[in-house]
Design a protein around this motif. Structure first.
Motif, PDB file in Angstrom:
ATOM      1  N   ALA A 179     -28.266 -10.652 -19.428  1.00  0.00           N
ATOM      2  CA  ALA A 179     -27.913 -11.876 -20.141  1.00  0.00           C
ATOM      3  C   ALA A 179     -28.438 -13.108 -19.403  1.00  0.00           C
ATOM      4  N   ALA A 180     -28.336 -13.097 -18.067  1.00  0.00           N
ATOM      5  CA  ALA A 180     -28.825 -14.235 -17.281  1.00  0.00           C
ATOM      6  C   ALA A 180     -30.341 -14.338 -17.339  1.00  0.00           C
ATOM      7  N   VAL A 181     -31.003 -13.208 -17.250  1.00  0.00           N
ATOM      8  CA  VAL A 181     -32.464 -13.207 -17.264  1.00  0.00           C
ATOM      9  C   VAL A 181     -32.989 -13.621 -18.638  1.00  0.00           C
ATOM     10  N   GLY A 182     -32.211 -13.353 -19.682  1.00  0.00           N
ATOM     11  CA  GLY A 182     -32.628 -13.695 -21.039  1.00  0.00           C
ATOM     12  C   GLY A 182     -32.603 -15.185 -21.335  1.00  0.00           C
ATOM     13  N   ARG A 183     -31.941 -15.970 -20.506  1.00  0.00           N
ATOM     14  CA  ARG A 183     -31.902 -17.415 -20.705  1.00  0.00           C
ATOM     15  C   ARG A 183     -33.224 -18.026 -20.255  1.00  0.00           C
ATOM     16  N   PRO A 184     -33.786 -18.907 -21.070  1.00  0.00           N
ATOM     17  CA  PRO A 184     -35.094 -19.486 -20.720  1.00  0.00           C
ATOM     18  C   PRO A 184     -35.114 -20.186 -19.361  1.00  0.00           C
ATOM     19  N   ALA A 209     -33.188 -19.627 -16.712  1.00  0.00           N
ATOM     20  CA  ALA A 209     -33.087 -18.619 -15.645  1.00  0.00           C
ATOM     21  C   ALA A 209     -34.408 -17.891 -15.486  1.00  0.00           C
ATOM     22  N   PHE A 210     -35.043 -17.571 -16.607  1.00  0.00           N
ATOM     23  CA  PHE A 210     -36.336 -16.900 -16.554  1.00  0.00           C
ATOM     24  C   PHE A 210     -37.370 -17.792 -15.869  1.00  0.00           C
ATOM     25  N   ALA A 211     -37.395 -19.063 -16.230  1.00  0.00           N
ATOM     26  CA  ALA A 211     -38.347 -20.003 -15.628  1.00  0.00           C
ATOM     27  C   ALA A 211     -38.077 -20.163 -14.131  1.00  0.00           C
ATOM     28  N   ALA A 212     -36.803 -20.242 -13.740  1.00  0.00           N
ATOM     29  CA  ALA A 212     -36.464 -20.367 -12.316  1.00  0.00           C
ATOM     30  C   ALA A 212     -36.868 -19.121 -11.544  1.00  0.00           C
ATOM     31  N   ALA A 213     -36.617 -17.948 -12.116  1.00  0.00           N
ATOM     32  CA  ALA A 213     -37.010 -16.699 -11.451  1.00  0.00           C
ATOM     33  C   ALA A 213     -38.516 -16.603 -11.327  1.00  0.00           C
ATOM     34  N   ALA A 214     -39.240 -16.969 -12.384  1.00  0.00           N
ATOM     35  CA  ALA A 214     -40.705 -16.928 -12.333  1.00  0.00           C
ATOM     36  C   ALA A 214     -41.241 -17.904 -11.290  1.00  0.00           C
ATOM     37  N   ALA A 215     -40.656 -19.090 -11.215  1.00  0.00           N
ATOM     38  CA  ALA A 215     -41.090 -20.079 -10.221  1.00  0.00           C
ATOM     39  C   ALA A 215     -40.808 -19.585  -8.808  1.00  0.00           C
ATOM     40  N   ALA A 216     -39.632 -18.985  -8.599  1.00  0.00           N
ATOM     41  CA  ALA A 216     -39.298 -18.444  -7.276  1.00  0.00           C
ATOM     42  C   ALA A 216     -40.251 -17.317  -6.891  1.00  0.00           C
TER      43      ALA A 216
END
Length: 178
Positions: A155-160, A162-169
């Motif tokens: 659910a967290a990863v599905g949020r845009p 959160a996804f953008a933050a994870a990709a940036a990290a």
């Protein structure tokens, strides 16, 4: 973390003898064979080099990429017990934090005191042999935590955001490592 997550998918993996019979031969035999091959290749076929084989097997030192197999074997030996301990914990998040603290402390103690020339260097083999899994036990237990909260993670990863933050990290970590 992925190994702890993956092993949590099958509840039968919590039964030690059954788990060991099913998984360890597939790890240990190929590892032993490759270790013998690497020792013989590095020594140009000298059978005398096989005298060092036990040390290479214990430390994963026959070739640079084999270091991880003894760690995985140790973690697999501990898995049924770690998983049950985690499952029975009233505060699993605290248990994850504690195992990560052990992981960090182990590396610190080894780097500062145990490595050659350190204040505890006489204890190197006694400490490192059989305990190298402690460098990674936090990640392994974190895999249990992720497994038990897979719905929340998805659910967290599905949020845009959160996804953008994870990709940036991920990109930042990759660029810093180069």
């Amino acid at each position: 973390a992925m190994s702890g997550f993956y092993l949590s998918l099958n509840p039968r993996n919590q039964r030690p003898l059954r788990f060991y019979r099913r998984t360890l031969p597939g790890l240990v035999w190929p590892y032993a064979i490759y270790t013998v091959i690497y020792v013989l290749v590095r020594s140009r076929g000298s059978l005398a080099a096989l005298a060092d084989l036990p040390g290479h097997l214990v430390h994963g030192s026959a070739s640079a990429h084999l270091w991880f197999i003894p760690v995985i074997v140790e973690l697999y030996l501990l898995h049924p017990f770690l998983r049950r301990w985690y499952a029975r914990s009233a505060r699993p998040g605290t248990l994850v934090a504690a195992t990560v603290a052990v992981q960090v402390a182990y590396v610190f103690v080894y780097e500062v005191g145990v490595r050659p020339g350190g204040v505890l260097s006489w204890w190197t083999d006694a400490l490192v042999t059989g305990t190298s899994c402690l460098k990674f036990v936090g990640f392994f237990v974190a895999g249990y935590h992720l497994h038990d909260r897979a719905g929340q993670v998805l659910a967290a990863v599905g949020r845009p955001r959160a996804f953008a933050a994870a990709a940036a990290a991920w990109l930042a970590a990759g660029s810093l490592l180069t």
